[in-house]
Enzyme design. Structure first.
Site: not given
Length: 269
Positions: A144, A131
């Site tokens: 995350y 990501s």
């Protein structure tokens, strides 16, 4: 020409389904995975098999199934992942362990499972879906960011360790895309009276808005199709809106505190 065989974790929806659909349309033999195939009785876009990336036995069974059916495994796409939000101080530790099991340990176990076959057949490609959030510590998304950042670093290390095997390992880092990731994301509760209450609530609204207005996940699929057809793909491949990709350039060139200020302004903190 023999069809190349692709295994995609988390292939039943979102980015994984888009990748599988696109690659199948290009002539690849695609196997997608999901924890519960019975939940998708009408799924007929490509083969959907059972796999839970948190379970090593499940991983070995799925990989063995594909190899026994096809005799080879050319491409692994580590796509399965979950989101998590919350103040670092207030996020339950069991949820931290869960997100690392799925986003980091799972892909590592997958790579360990496919590398012997790829080495035996003299080549293969592993694409780790990380990501853009993995390149920076984002407020209330720290865990995350940490899982995706860790997977990106493992990608760098494993590329060098496997350079003599004919195996290509690369990292694709999407920005915000319109998927159902928000529905499965763990949100630490916004606690009444918490010192983080107002800022955390604002950040959740901002994060959900970014996903809702995100791009078409087929953009990621097309990027991966291009990458797996290159002899020497780049180590890092960000995919997303211009400003999201440009944020990585800014992080490289701006002083840390200036970049931090930009993030704080973005989230209105």
């Amino acid at each position: 020409m023999e069809k190349k065989v692709v295994l995609i974790t988390g292939g039943s929806s979102g980015i994984g389904k888009s990748i599988g659909t696109f690659l199948a349309s290009k002539g690849y033999k695609v196997y997608g995975t999901t924890r519960t195939p019975a939940n998708y009785p009408d799924f007929d876009v490509f083969d959907l098999i059972q796999l839970d990336v948190r379970d090593v036995d499940s991983i070995q069974h799925a990989v063995s199934h594909v190899i026994s059916k096809e005799g080879r495994l050319d491409v692994l796409i580590n796509n399965a992942g979950v989101g998590i939000t919350g103040p670092i101080e207030e996020t339950p530790h069991e949820e931290i362990l869960k997100v690392f099991d799925t986003n980091f340990h799972g892909p590592v176990h997958m790579m360990k499972a496919v590398l012997p076959q790829m080495r035996k057949q003299g080549g293969g490609t592993i694409v780790n879906i990380t990501s853009i959030a993995g390149y920076m510590g984002l407020p209330f998304r720290g865990f995350y960011s940490a899982t995706k950042g860790a997977l990106g670093l493992i990608t760098e290390a494993l590329r060098m360790e496997t350079k003599d095997f004919g195996v290509t390992i690369t990292n694709v880092a999407p920005g915000d895309f319109a998927t159902n990731i928000a529905a499965g994301r763990y949100h630490a509760p916004v606690l009444d009276g918490s010192p983080y209450e107002d800022n955390y609530a604002k950040t959740i609204d901002s994060i959900n808005g970014d996903v809702d207005s995100g791009g078409d996940p087929e953009q990621v699929a097309k990027a991966i199709y291009s990458i797996i057809n290159k002899k020497r793909p780049k180590v890092h491949n960000p995919v997303g809106a211009f400003l999201q990709k440009f944020s990585l350039t800014l992080k490289r060139v701006l002083p840390d505190k200036v970049y931090e200020k930009l993030l704080l302004n973005h989230y209105k903190l």
